[in-house]
Scaffold this motif. Structure first.
Motif, mmCIF file in Angstrom:
data_model
loop_
_atom_site.group_PDB
_atom_site.id
_atom_site.type_symbol
_atom_site.label_atom_id
_atom_site.label_comp_id
_atom_site.label_asym_id
_atom_site.label_seq_id
_atom_site.Cartn_x
_atom_site.Cartn_y
_atom_site.Cartn_z
ATOM 1 N N ALA A 189 0.831 -1.209 0.000
ATOM 2 C CA ALA A 189 0.000 0.000 0.000
ATOM 3 C C ALA A 189 0.863 1.255 0.000
ATOM 4 O O ALA A 189 0.552 2.236 -0.672
ATOM 5 C CB ALA A 189 -0.924 -0.003 1.216
ATOM 6 N N THR A 190 1.971 1.224 0.733
ATOM 7 C CA THR A 190 2.856 2.390 0.763
ATOM 8 C C THR A 190 3.465 2.635 -0.613
ATOM 9 O O THR A 190 3.475 3.752 -1.120
ATOM 10 C CB THR A 190 3.970 2.186 1.807
ATOM 11 O OG1 THR A 190 3.379 2.149 3.105
ATOM 12 C CG2 THR A 190 4.963 3.325 1.768
ATOM 13 N N ARG A 191 3.952 1.581 -1.226
ATOM 14 C CA ARG A 191 4.594 1.743 -2.540
ATOM 15 C C ARG A 191 3.606 2.224 -3.584
ATOM 16 O O ARG A 191 3.955 2.993 -4.478
ATOM 17 C CB ARG A 191 5.224 0.426 -2.988
ATOM 18 C CG ARG A 191 6.429 0.013 -2.180
ATOM 19 C CD ARG A 191 7.107 -1.200 -2.794
ATOM 20 N NE ARG A 191 7.796 -0.850 -4.010
ATOM 21 C CZ ARG A 191 9.127 -0.770 -4.129
ATOM 22 N NH1 ARG A 191 9.893 -1.038 -3.106
ATOM 23 N NH2 ARG A 191 9.673 -0.452 -5.271
ATOM 24 N N LEU A 192 2.382 1.735 -3.505
ATOM 25 C CA LEU A 192 1.380 2.138 -4.499
ATOM 26 C C LEU A 192 0.733 3.469 -4.139
ATOM 27 O O LEU A 192 -0.027 4.028 -4.924
ATOM 28 C CB LEU A 192 0.300 1.057 -4.634
ATOM 29 C CG LEU A 192 0.757 -0.286 -5.207
ATOM 30 C CD1 LEU A 192 -0.373 -1.307 -5.132
ATOM 31 C CD2 LEU A 192 1.215 -0.140 -6.652
ATOM 32 N N GLY A 193 1.004 3.962 -2.935
ATOM 33 C CA GLY A 193 0.406 5.228 -2.525
ATOM 34 C C GLY A 193 -1.097 5.142 -2.359
ATOM 35 O O GLY A 193 -1.828 6.043 -2.730
ATOM 36 N N LEU A 194 -1.572 4.020 -1.785
ATOM 37 C CA LEU A 194 -3.015 3.841 -1.609
ATOM 38 C C LEU A 194 -3.419 4.137 -0.164
ATOM 39 O O LEU A 194 -2.655 3.837 0.760
ATOM 40 C CB LEU A 194 -3.412 2.404 -1.962
ATOM 41 C CG LEU A 194 -3.202 2.013 -3.420
ATOM 42 C CD1 LEU A 194 -3.469 0.524 -3.607
ATOM 43 C CD2 LEU A 194 -4.120 2.831 -4.338
ATOM 44 N N GLN A 196 -4.478 3.500 3.279
ATOM 45 C CA GLN A 196 -4.291 2.209 3.935
ATOM 46 C C GLN A 196 -4.719 2.247 5.396
ATOM 47 O O GLN A 196 -4.696 3.290 6.030
ATOM 48 C CB GLN A 196 -2.832 1.794 3.836
ATOM 49 C CG GLN A 196 -1.847 2.894 4.219
ATOM 50 C CD GLN A 196 -0.406 2.430 4.074
ATOM 51 O OE1 GLN A 196 0.002 1.435 4.652
ATOM 52 N NE2 GLN A 196 0.369 3.156 3.295
ATOM 53 N N SER B 132 -4.037 7.529 -7.168
ATOM 54 C CA SER B 132 -2.885 6.657 -7.405
ATOM 55 C C SER B 132 -3.256 5.603 -8.446
ATOM 56 O O SER B 132 -4.301 4.977 -8.340
ATOM 57 C CB SER B 132 -2.479 5.962 -6.107
ATOM 58 O OG SER B 132 -2.180 6.911 -5.111
ATOM 59 N N THR B 153 -1.064 9.728 -4.437
ATOM 60 C CA THR B 153 0.069 9.716 -3.513
ATOM 61 C C THR B 153 1.046 8.622 -3.921
ATOM 62 O O THR B 153 1.735 8.050 -3.092
ATOM 63 C CB THR B 153 -0.418 9.486 -2.072
ATOM 64 O OG1 THR B 153 -1.198 8.291 -2.043
ATOM 65 C CG2 THR B 153 -1.295 10.625 -1.605
ATOM 66 N N HIS B 154 1.083 8.322 -5.225
ATOM 67 C CA HIS B 154 1.915 7.228 -5.714
ATOM 68 C C HIS B 154 3.303 7.695 -6.142
ATOM 69 O O HIS B 154 4.262 7.532 -5.412
ATOM 70 C CB HIS B 154 1.171 6.521 -6.858
ATOM 71 C CG HIS B 154 1.947 5.442 -7.528
ATOM 72 N ND1 HIS B 154 2.016 5.316 -8.899
ATOM 73 C CD2 HIS B 154 2.703 4.449 -7.020
ATOM 74 C CE1 HIS B 154 2.780 4.268 -9.196
ATOM 75 N NE2 HIS B 154 3.200 3.735 -8.082
ATOM 76 N N LEU B 186 3.391 10.650 4.222
ATOM 77 C CA LEU B 186 2.255 9.789 3.872
ATOM 78 C C LEU B 186 1.570 10.230 2.585
ATOM 79 O O LEU B 186 1.261 9.416 1.720
ATOM 80 C CB LEU B 186 1.231 9.784 5.016
ATOM 81 C CG LEU B 186 -0.014 8.914 4.782
ATOM 82 C CD1 LEU B 186 0.351 7.440 4.804
ATOM 83 C CD2 LEU B 186 -1.086 9.197 5.822
ATOM 84 N N ARG B 192 7.952 9.562 -2.191
ATOM 85 C CA ARG B 192 8.097 8.183 -2.662
ATOM 86 C C ARG B 192 9.073 8.114 -3.826
ATOM 87 O O ARG B 192 10.001 7.311 -3.843
ATOM 88 C CB ARG B 192 6.736 7.612 -3.061
ATOM 89 C CG ARG B 192 5.883 7.226 -1.852
ATOM 90 C CD ARG B 192 4.490 6.795 -2.296
ATOM 91 N NE ARG B 192 3.681 6.305 -1.179
ATOM 92 C CZ ARG B 192 3.114 7.083 -0.257
ATOM 93 N NH1 ARG B 192 3.285 8.395 -0.305
ATOM 94 N NH2 ARG B 192 2.379 6.560 0.709
ATOM 95 N N PRO B 215 4.131 6.735 6.476
ATOM 96 C CA PRO B 215 3.575 5.429 6.095
ATOM 97 C C PRO B 215 4.482 4.300 6.589
ATOM 98 O O PRO B 215 5.661 4.541 6.870
ATOM 99 C CB PRO B 215 3.578 5.495 4.570
ATOM 100 C CG PRO B 215 4.675 6.440 4.233
ATOM 101 C CD PRO B 215 4.771 7.426 5.355
ATOM 102 N N PRO B 216 3.937 3.082 6.703
ATOM 103 C CA PRO B 216 4.793 1.968 7.092
ATOM 104 C C PRO B 216 5.699 1.552 5.924
ATOM 105 O O PRO B 216 5.444 1.913 4.778
ATOM 106 C CB PRO B 216 3.798 0.861 7.432
ATOM 107 C CG PRO B 216 2.569 1.192 6.666
ATOM 108 C CD PRO B 216 2.539 2.686 6.526
ATOM 109 N N ALA B 217 6.720 0.801 6.252
ATOM 110 C CA ALA B 217 7.561 0.130 5.244
ATOM 111 C C ALA B 217 8.244 1.080 4.273
ATOM 112 O O ALA B 217 8.423 0.754 3.111
ATOM 113 C CB ALA B 217 6.729 -0.920 4.475
ATOM 114 N N SER B 220 11.239 -0.252 2.298
ATOM 115 C CA SER B 220 11.123 -0.963 1.030
ATOM 116 C C SER B 220 11.364 -0.029 -0.155
ATOM 117 O O SER B 220 11.559 -0.480 -1.269
ATOM 118 C CB SER B 220 9.745 -1.600 0.913
ATOM 119 O OG SER B 220 8.762 -0.605 0.728
ATOM 120 N N MET B 221 11.336 1.274 0.091
ATOM 121 C CA MET B 221 11.622 2.222 -0.986
ATOM 122 C C MET B 221 12.980 2.873 -0.785
ATOM 123 O O MET B 221 13.287 3.868 -1.428
ATOM 124 C CB MET B 221 10.531 3.284 -1.036
ATOM 125 C CG MET B 221 9.212 2.710 -1.519
ATOM 126 S SD MET B 221 7.898 3.934 -1.552
ATOM 127 C CE MET B 221 7.706 4.167 0.176
#
Lengths: 417, 334
Positions: A189-194, A196, B132, B153-154, B186, B192, B215-217, B220-221
């Motif tokens: 969800a974070t990577r896709l910016g959705l 959440q 997004s 927010t992508h 966020l 991102r 945001p969490p995680a 990963s980016m």
């Protein structure tokens, strides 16, 4: 509805999925009128219609607990002979007349069990006329797609359902946490910016409702429990002896939120797909009996609802056709027995609705499906029997196909071998 | 020093794979999925346009005859203008479509709009949209290159590229730098894209913001979450502040802008935690006095905010040039 009495039906040369028998048993089944009369080694009468099962499984027709649309071609394809219709219709099933109408909408080939809306307009604030809807044919009450935010309303609702001895089917997502979220909080969800929400939105909702069950003794069915923490609460509640049951759909058993990649709106579901860890917990809960029901959540949605940016798309999947083959995978993987599978997709939901169906027993309604559990086919979103092709399992090779479906002893659907 | 930046060490063309292998993508939808050398290739391509844009006559004809449509479903001033100027300086016919004045308001679906633009035979489409994934949805339906100018927010890939170009020119290189990205993570597509871009190019990216706006995680980016603004700023070479995006907030995420400034506003005292020569950046538009104090934003020694705007035009020229090479039949790309 045809009033001409049917000749007795004898289905022979099959393998019966019977209550109490882990493995299928060779034999046949005989039907008088719309009821099962003989099971096992049967003696067909001279005037019987004989149907040769040719070694296929003879199993109870599936009872699909919680669908959003009546979609006969899809149900018949999937071996489903009864479905409990969610109250989220337009207009909602919050009035006795609408419940009565819905109850007749599939007959004679299919039985619809309307679920009465718990609150007027499903708004979560005012109780609907539940007793009158029960009188009109509702066998359970449902809160719909949404969680009832107001704990006072939920408390009174459970008291009322307990008085009427009606099961209450609830959606478990704490609204304060989930808000307008469309995905489970995490990397995807974070990577896709959705938008959440934490997976904990589910167990928080379940915890509240379990406390209310302790107060009211209402029979509550948690329609979709999809997280490790939520399942742990259900497991503990059952050990405590609370009258609760829980369900899930194949999507949450076989997919995780990785399926959202590329913004695939067919994977936009409610509750949203979870992490791989939650998915593994759900499989374990199927195995150990914490989960009682697997349903399709059938909700066909056309391009106008799905060919949109992910967060703008409507949630839901067309699941009726894939319920049986995907669930058969659980048997093939050795997780559960064939008999336990049919408890999950037929006997338990029938028991919850209080109908004499969902199992091959003498005197029960002759809703029977013949299944080739091994036949391979491929799910294809472009060629579905459902009124829309929104399956998150598009292009997946699966095994297991319904060959023939009998509703009350009448053949309503047959596929060529 | 005013515009001190200098062309950074450009790699010789022979360092890159030949022709279209240097950038084998049809669209520019995000930074995720790009290889480091593909990003560097675009940055190197942009250098020539920085030079051109500083001359009196800023014109090149390589996109002559091509139609560029800027379809903006969300309000924008600088990004739209930047793409428009980029297209015009390369000789393209540029058309701007503002959703506010279009049939989108009459209920036309995004797909119908995309098909319409495609039927008008656009040669490149630049899209900004509030959801997004919307740009990818359109890209799947059209036959020409699509550039993402920000989707929900992508991602906002050209912003990350122009930021990388700005940093590279001011600092010489990106690898080994410590970059702090701070504020409303966020709701930020810029954060991102920048986390992915700068970490891919070898920078250490630290991220900080109030917990409700983190945001969490982010790991990963390529981001390292920090517990405080101070921790993120400590020894930073670059401080990138983000706009507080009140319009995307549903519910209350912070008690007040005043309190946000108290904790996460870039003031002299906070900036002192970073390296003495730390570069200050902001994607704009700024909330002056909230996430950044005016005199820091306006200090040409420290602030690269106007450079970012300048690099934006050059970077977008490079992206338009590279993505239309196949259409234009450029040798090695057709």
């Amino acid at each position: 509805m045809s009033k001409t009495p049917l000749a007795p039906l004898s289905i022979v040369n099959g393998r019966l999925v019977l209550p109490g028998e882990t493995e299928p048993v060779a034999g046949g089944i005989r039907v008088l009128g719309d009821r099962i009369a003989e099971i096992g080694s049967i003696t067909p009468g001279a005037d019987d219609r004989i149907h040769d099962a040719k070694g296929a499984l003879i199993a109870p027709g599936l009872v699909d607990l919680g669908v959003f649309a009546i979609d006969l071609p899809a149900f018949h394809f999937g071996g489903i002979s009864r479905a409990a219709l969610m109250p989220d219709q337009n207009p909602p099933l919050d009035h006795p007349a609408r419940v009565r109408f819905a109850a007749y909408s599939g007959k004679p080939d299919f039985w619809v069990h309307p679920l009465a809306a718990a609150t007027r307009d499903l708004s979560g604030s005012e109780m609907a006329e539940i007793a009158l809807m029960q009188e009109a044919g509702a066998r359970a009450v449902a809160t719909g797609r949404r969680w009832i935010t107001d704990t006072g309303v939920m408390h009174r609702l459970m008291q009322y359902c307990a008085m009427l001895d009606l099961p209450l089917i609830v959606h478990s997502q704490d609204h304060g946490l989930s808000g307008s979220a469309v995905a489970t909080a995490g990397e995807m969800a974070t990577r896709l910016g959705l938008p959440q929400a934490p997976a904990e939105a589910e167990c928080i909702a379940i915890a509240r409702d379990l406390a209310l069950v302790r107060m009211t003794s209402a029979r509550v069915h948690f329609r979709q429990v999809t997280t490790r923490a939520g399942l742990a609460l259900i497991r503990a509640a059952k050990a405590e002896g609370l009258p609760v049951t829980a369900g899930i759909t194949p999507a949450h058993l076989f997919l995780s939120d990785v399926a959202l990649g590329g913004f695939r709106t067919f994977a936009r579901l409610s509750p949203p797909l979870r992490s791989e860890d939650d998915r593994e917990a759900a499989l374990e809960a199927v195995r150990d009996g914490t989960l009682d029901v697997i349903s399709s959540g059938h909700d066909p949605r056309g391009p106008e609802d799905k060919r949109l940016p992910f967060a703008d798309a409507a949630p839901g999947m067309a699941g009726a056709e894939t319920l049986l083959p995907l669930s058969l995978g659980l048997v093939r993987d050795g997780l559960i027995s064939m008999q336990r599978l049919f408890d999950l997709i037929a006997a338990n939901p029938a028991k919850l609705l209080g109908v004499q169906a969902g199992a091959l027993r003498n005197g029960y309604e002759a809703d029977i499906v013949l299944v080739d559990p091994d036949r391979p086919w491929q799910v294809d979103s472009a060629r579905m029997a459902a009124s829309a092709g929104n399956t998150p399992f598009d292009k997946l090779p699966v095994q297991g196909r319904c060959l023939a479906l009998f509703k009350g002893g009448r053949l309503v659907d047959q596929r060529s071998a | 020093m005013t515009s001190p930046n200098t062309p950074s060490a450009r790699r010789p063309a022979s360092d890159y794979p030949p022709g279209s292998m240097a950038f084998p993508h049809r669209h520019l939808l995000g930074i995720a999925g790009l290889q480091p050398w593909e990003i560097e290739f675009l940055l190197d391509e942009a250098e020539q346009w920085v030079d051109l844009n500083r001359q009196a006559s800023k014109h090149d004809d390589r996109l002559a005859g091509l139609t560029l449509i800027n379809a903006f479903f969300e309000n924008s001033t600088r990004t739209l203008l930047s793409f428009e100027i980029a297209g015009k300086r390369l000789g393209a016919d540029v058309v701007n479509m503002h959703a506010a004045q279009s049939s989108v308001k009459k209920g036309e679906t995004l797909i119908d709009t995309a098909v319409t633009l495609n039927s008008m035979r656009a040669d490149a489409i630049v899209i900004r949209h509030g959801s997004s994934g919307a740009v990818q949805l359109i890209a799947d339906k059209v036959g020409c290159p699509v550039l993402n100018a920000g989707d929900g927010t992508h991602e906002h890939p050209t912003q990350a590229l122009l930021d990388a170009l700005t940093i590279r020119r001011r600092k010489g290189q990106i690898a080994g730098l410590r970059v702090a990205i701070c504020g409303d993570i966020l709701h930020s597509r810029v954060a991102r894209s920048n986390m992915i871009c700068l970490s891919t190019l070898g920078a250490e990216v630290r991220v900080a913001g109030p917990p409700a706006l983190m945001p969490p995680a982010v790991e990963s980016m390529g981001g390292t979450p920090c517990r405080s603004f101070a921790e993120a700023l400590d020894g930073a070479d670059v401080v990138m502040m983000l706009r507080l995006q009140n319009e995307r907030m549903q519910g209350q995420f912070i008690p007040s802008p005043r309190e946000f400034r108290h904790l996460y506003g870039l003031t002299d005292a906070k900036l002192a935690l970073a390296k003495p020569d730390a570069l200050v950046m902001h994607p704009g538009p700024m909330n002056r006095g909230i996430e950044i104090d005016s005199h820091i934003a306006d200090n040409a020694e420290r602030s690269a905010i106007t450079d970012q705007v300048e690099m934006g035009v050059a970077m977008r020229m490079a992206c338009l040039d590279v993505l239309t090479r196949r259409r234009r039949g450029v040798e090695g790309w057709a």
